[in-house]
Structure formats: C-alpha cells, structure tokens
Design a protein around this motif. Structure first.
Motif, PDB file in Angstrom:
ATOM      1  N   GLN A  75      41.081  31.482  30.220  1.00 46.14           N
ATOM      2  CA  GLN A  75      42.405  31.315  29.617  1.00 46.14           C
ATOM      3  C   GLN A  75      43.367  30.618  30.563  1.00 46.14           C
ATOM      4  OE1 GLN A  75      44.134  34.964  28.241  1.00 46.14           O
ATOM      5  NE2 GLN A  75      46.105  34.044  27.732  1.00 46.14           N
ATOM      6  N   GLY A  76      43.261  30.914  31.844  1.00 42.41           N
ATOM      7  CA  GLY A  76      44.118  30.277  32.834  1.00 42.41           C
ATOM      8  C   GLY A  76      45.554  30.756  32.812  1.00 42.41           C
ATOM      9  N   PHE A  77      46.378  30.119  33.653  1.00 46.97           N
ATOM     10  CA  PHE A  77      47.818  30.342  33.665  1.00 46.97           C
ATOM     11  C   PHE A  77      48.482  29.294  32.765  1.00 46.97           C
ATOM     12  CE2 PHE A  77      46.339  31.797  37.891  1.00 46.97           C
ATOM     13  CZ  PHE A  77      46.790  33.108  37.858  1.00 46.97           C
ATOM     14  N   ASP A  78      49.774  29.461  32.515  1.00 55.53           N
ATOM     15  CA  ASP A  78      50.487  28.494  31.678  1.00 55.53           C
ATOM     16  C   ASP A  78      50.393  27.079  32.243  1.00 55.53           C
ATOM     17  OD1 ASP A  78      51.254  30.480  29.932  1.00 55.53           O
ATOM     18  OD2 ASP A  78      53.254  30.734  30.798  1.00 55.53           O
ATOM     19  N   ASP A 101      51.245  42.235  38.708  1.00 52.72           N
ATOM     20  CA  ASP A 101      49.993  42.314  37.969  1.00 52.72           C
ATOM     21  C   ASP A 101      50.107  41.626  36.622  1.00 52.72           C
ATOM     22  OD1 ASP A 101      49.607  45.639  39.208  1.00 52.72           O
ATOM     23  OD2 ASP A 101      48.686  43.801  39.944  1.00 52.72           O
ATOM     24  N   ASP A 102      51.019  40.640  36.496  1.00 51.61           N
ATOM     25  CA  ASP A 102      51.280  40.014  35.210  1.00 51.61           C
ATOM     26  C   ASP A 102      50.479  38.751  34.973  1.00 51.61           C
ATOM     27  OD1 ASP A 102      53.119  41.952  34.610  1.00 51.61           O
ATOM     28  OD2 ASP A 102      54.804  40.832  35.450  1.00 51.61           O
ATOM     29  N   ALA A 103      49.407  38.533  35.739  1.00 52.46           N
ATOM     30  CA  ALA A 103      48.575  37.353  35.513  1.00 52.46           C
ATOM     31  C   ALA A 103      47.980  37.414  34.120  1.00 52.46           C
ATOM     32  CB  ALA A 103      47.455  37.294  36.550  1.00 52.46           C
ATOM     33  N   GLN A 104      47.876  36.254  33.465  1.00 54.20           N
ATOM     34  CA  GLN A 104      47.306  36.217  32.134  1.00 54.20           C
ATOM     35  C   GLN A 104      45.841  36.612  32.185  1.00 54.20           C
ATOM     36  OE1 GLN A 104      48.302  32.092  31.314  1.00 54.20           O
ATOM     37  NE2 GLN A 104      49.667  32.780  29.712  1.00 54.20           N
ATOM     38  N   GLU A 105      45.410  37.379  31.228  1.00 58.82           N
ATOM     39  CA  GLU A 105      44.036  37.837  31.192  1.00 58.82           C
ATOM     40  C   GLU A 105      43.174  36.837  30.440  1.00 58.82           C
ATOM     41  OE1 GLU A 105      42.899  40.455  32.775  1.00 58.82           O
ATOM     42  OE2 GLU A 105      44.892  40.842  33.541  1.00 58.82           O
ATOM     43  N   GLY A 106      41.901  36.851  30.750  1.00 58.69           N
ATOM     44  CA  GLY A 106      40.965  35.963  30.080  1.00 58.69           C
ATOM     45  C   GLY A 106      39.617  36.128  30.721  1.00 58.69           C
ATOM     46  N   PRO A 107      38.586  35.509  30.187  1.00 59.85           N
ATOM     47  CA  PRO A 107      37.259  35.664  30.752  1.00 59.85           C
ATOM     48  C   PRO A 107      37.152  35.020  32.108  1.00 59.85           C
ATOM     49  CG  PRO A 107      37.264  33.982  29.040  1.00 59.85           C
ATOM     50  CD  PRO A 107      38.604  34.637  29.005  1.00 59.85           C
ATOM     51  N   GLY A 108      36.494  35.696  33.045  1.00 53.53           N
ATOM     52  CA  GLY A 108      36.285  35.129  34.366  1.00 53.53           C
ATOM     53  C   GLY A 108      35.132  34.153  34.336  1.00 53.53           C
ATOM     54  N   GLY A 109      34.767  33.660  35.525  1.00 56.91           N
ATOM     55  CA  GLY A 109      33.649  32.731  35.599  1.00 56.91           C
ATOM     56  C   GLY A 109      33.663  32.014  36.911  1.00 56.91           C
ATOM     57  N   SER A 110      32.546  31.394  37.282  1.00 55.19           N
ATOM     58  CA  SER A 110      32.498  30.676  38.544  1.00 55.19           C
ATOM     59  C   SER A 110      31.742  29.375  38.396  1.00 55.19           C
ATOM     60  CB  SER A 110      31.824  31.551  39.612  1.00 55.19           C
ATOM     61  OG  SER A 110      30.519  31.897  39.218  1.00 55.19           O
ATOM     62  N   THR A 111      31.846  28.760  37.222  1.00 53.01           N
ATOM     63  CA  THR A 111      31.253  27.457  37.031  1.00 53.01           C
ATOM     64  C   THR A 111      32.308  26.510  36.526  1.00 53.01           C
ATOM     65  OG1 THR A 111      30.621  27.969  34.757  1.00 53.01           O
ATOM     66  CG2 THR A 111      28.991  28.419  36.464  1.00 53.01           C
ATOM     67  N   GLY A 137      39.937  33.099  35.097  1.00 52.69           N
ATOM     68  CA  GLY A 137      39.091  31.980  35.478  1.00 52.69           C
ATOM     69  C   GLY A 137      39.690  31.025  36.487  1.00 52.69           C
ATOM     70  N   VAL A 138      40.857  31.357  37.057  1.00 51.05           N
ATOM     71  CA  VAL A 138      41.509  30.486  38.038  1.00 51.05           C
ATOM     72  C   VAL A 138      41.415  31.110  39.423  1.00 51.05           C
ATOM     73  CG1 VAL A 138      43.663  29.374  38.748  1.00 51.05           C
ATOM     74  CG2 VAL A 138      43.094  29.557  36.319  1.00 51.05           C
ATOM     75  N   GLY A 139      40.960  30.311  40.395  1.00 56.16           N
ATOM     76  CA  GLY A 139      40.940  30.729  41.790  1.00 56.16           C
ATOM     77  C   GLY A 139      42.074  30.070  42.547  1.00 56.16           C
ATOM     78  N   MET A 140      42.709  30.833  43.451  1.00 56.67           N
ATOM     79  CA  MET A 140      43.868  30.367  44.211  1.00 56.67           C
ATOM     80  C   MET A 140      43.565  30.516  45.697  1.00 56.67           C
ATOM     81  SD  MET A 140      46.051  29.583  41.787  1.00 56.67           S
ATOM     82  CE  MET A 140      47.661  29.569  42.573  1.00 56.67           C
ATOM     83  N   GLY A 141      43.155  29.412  46.342  1.00 53.71           N
ATOM     84  CA  GLY A 141      42.735  29.453  47.734  1.00 53.71           C
ATOM     85  C   GLY A 141      43.807  28.928  48.677  1.00 53.71           C
ATOM     86  N   PHE A 142      44.247  29.765  49.609  1.00 59.27           N
ATOM     87  CA  PHE A 142      45.256  29.383  50.592  1.00 59.27           C
ATOM     88  C   PHE A 142      44.586  29.154  51.942  1.00 59.27           C
ATOM     89  CE2 PHE A 142      47.432  31.565  47.245  1.00 59.27           C
ATOM     90  CZ  PHE A 142      48.624  30.879  47.099  1.00 59.27           C
ATOM     91  N   VAL A 143      44.925  28.035  52.588  1.00 54.54           N
ATOM     92  CA  VAL A 143      44.354  27.711  53.895  1.00 54.54           C
ATOM     93  C   VAL A 143      45.145  28.454  54.964  1.00 54.54           C
ATOM     94  CG1 VAL A 143      43.725  25.881  55.499  1.00 54.54           C
ATOM     95  CG2 VAL A 143      43.717  25.433  53.027  1.00 54.54           C
ATOM     96  N   LEU A 144      44.437  29.199  55.801  1.00 53.17           N
ATOM     97  CA  LEU A 144      45.058  30.000  56.854  1.00 53.17           C
ATOM     98  C   LEU A 144      44.640  29.491  58.224  1.00 53.17           C
ATOM     99  CD1 LEU A 144      45.446  31.897  54.394  1.00 53.17           C
ATOM    100  CD2 LEU A 144      44.895  33.812  55.907  1.00 53.17           C
ATOM    101  N   VAL A 149      48.035  24.915  47.495  1.00 55.24           N
ATOM    102  CA  VAL A 149      46.910  25.785  47.183  1.00 55.24           C
ATOM    103  C   VAL A 149      45.707  24.940  46.775  1.00 55.24           C
ATOM    104  CG1 VAL A 149      47.521  26.028  44.736  1.00 55.24           C
ATOM    105  CG2 VAL A 149      46.256  27.862  45.872  1.00 55.24           C
ATOM    106  N   ILE A 150      44.520  25.444  47.077  1.00 52.66           N
ATOM    107  CA  ILE A 150      43.290  24.871  46.540  1.00 52.66           C
ATOM    108  C   ILE A 150      42.958  25.652  45.274  1.00 52.66           C
ATOM    109  CG2 ILE A 150      40.840  24.433  46.945  1.00 52.66           C
ATOM    110  CD1 ILE A 150      41.526  24.363  49.964  1.00 52.66           C
ATOM    111  N   VAL A 151      42.819  24.951  44.173  1.00 51.67           N
ATOM    112  CA  VAL A 151      42.628  25.586  42.866  1.00 51.67           C
ATOM    113  C   VAL A 151      41.187  25.401  42.408  1.00 51.67           C
ATOM    114  CG1 VAL A 151      43.301  25.528  40.422  1.00 51.67           C
ATOM    115  CG2 VAL A 151      45.036  25.224  42.206  1.00 51.67           C
ATOM    116  N   TRP A 152      40.617  26.468  41.868  1.00 52.31           N
ATOM    117  CA  TRP A 152      39.372  26.364  41.107  1.00 52.31           C
ATOM    118  C   TRP A 152      39.690  26.771  39.674  1.00 52.31           C
ATOM    119  CZ3 TRP A 152      34.415  24.694  41.186  1.00 52.31           C
ATOM    120  CH2 TRP A 152      33.599  25.123  40.135  1.00 52.31           C
TER     121      TRP A 152
END
Length: 200
Positions: free
Chosen positions: A146-149, A12-22, A100-107, A137-140
C-alpha cells in the motif's frame, strides 16, 4: 527508544498494507530504481570532519511495529569526505514497514563500533553516532504494498529521497525522489542538533 530511532519515526500511524521484499526496476544509483540484483549509493560527508576509521552503516527504520525498531542491512565504506553503501539483494522483510516501504538511513559511527546485521540495540547508536543522512533516505518500495501517501512517486525497488517539509499544521513531512548522489550524511559533535524528517 534511542535518539536515532525516536526522531525519524515517532508514531504508529504508518499506513498498513501487505509487506514484502521483492521489487522491480533497473539497477544503478541515480534514483531511477534498483531491483534486487545490486544497488550502490555514493554521496558526500558534510559538516565536521569524519574521523579515520569511522564505520558506515545503513539502518532501516520500521515504524509500523510497536515499538519502532532499527534494522542494520547493507555494506558501507568511507573514503575521505565520501561514503559508499551497497546492497547485494532486496532488504529482508524485517527491514520493511508493513506497507511494503523500507526507509534506510545512512549512519556514520565511531571507529571500532560493532554493529551486527539485523535488529539493532539503540543504546549502541546513542553512544557511537557521529552523523546521519537526517534529510535523505534510501527507499525500497514493494510495488504490491500500500505504501505511504508519497511513496507512489518512487520506482519499485531501490531509490533515494529528500525530505519535503510539510506546511505548518498539515501533519507529517514527506519525501520526493532525487538522484542518489544527493544523499548527504551530516557529521556533528551534537547529533541532537540535527533536523530529522518527521515522515510518520
């Protein structure tokens, strides 16, 4: 937590920040960024032969919640040893991490698998999983988050990434941008043998 959800996102150590979908960026599937107007990724199926009628899906792993969960978003198809997935809009907020980062894995799932849109039942993946983009990964990326490093190297909107393994003792793996044609789904009769990117 099911196998697929536990391996790519295991804390659960993902960096926090404002979400969003644009987001912003030019469309396309070359890893140069794709906005919300449509984005397609086509890549190879490697390893064992995919059965006829196998189901292609994109599951977005959200590790900033407790517990982690997967969210099904995107349309997929299979043609021989090639998969195609497409998105007609930005991922919904529920598919994104809080930074604000999406991590999409193709299954690749067993023929006949029913996987409705939205939050998924991990037990379905445990029984139906045939293959996954374990190293890609497909990234949004929401430019206002804030995102990841490592995510600042990706364009706003859609893009594609390849795992960069962290040196021993230096924490989590990361991703670097690649052309989306490099996204590879590995098919195996033993999904537990796949090496996932430990990104969070």
């Amino acid at each position: 937590m099911g196998m697929m959800l536990a391996l790519p996102a295991c804390s659960d150590d993902a960096q926090e920040g404002p979400g969003g979908s644009t987001g912003e960026g030019g469309g396309g599937s070359t890893g140069e960024g794709g906005g919300a107007g449509g984005f397609t990724v086509t890549g190879p199926i490697t390893g064992e032969t995919a059965p006829e009628g196998a189901v292609v899906a994109v599951v977005w792993i959200v590790s900033s919640s407790s517990p982690d969960y997967g969210f099904n978003f995107g349309e997929g198809s299979l043609s021989g040893a090639t998969f195609t997935v497409g998105f007609g809009s930005a991922p919904p907020r529920e598919a994104l991490n809080s930074n604000g980062v999406g991590m999409g894995f193709v299954l690749l799932l067993a023929p006949g698998t029913q996987l409705p849109g939205g939050e998924i039942d991990a037990d379905v993946l445990d029984t139906a999983l045939l293959g996954v983009s374990s190293r890609h990964v497909i990234v949004w990326r929401d430019a206002s988050g804030q995102g990841f490093d490592w995510s600042g190297s990706f364009p706003a909107g859609f893009g594609c990434g390849k795992c960069v393994t962290a040196p021993p003792g230096e924490g989590f793996d990361s991703y670097e941008p690649v052309d989306c044609s490099e996204v590879e789904v590995q098919v195996t009769s033993d999904p537990d043998s796949l090496e996932f990117c430990n990104w969070t």
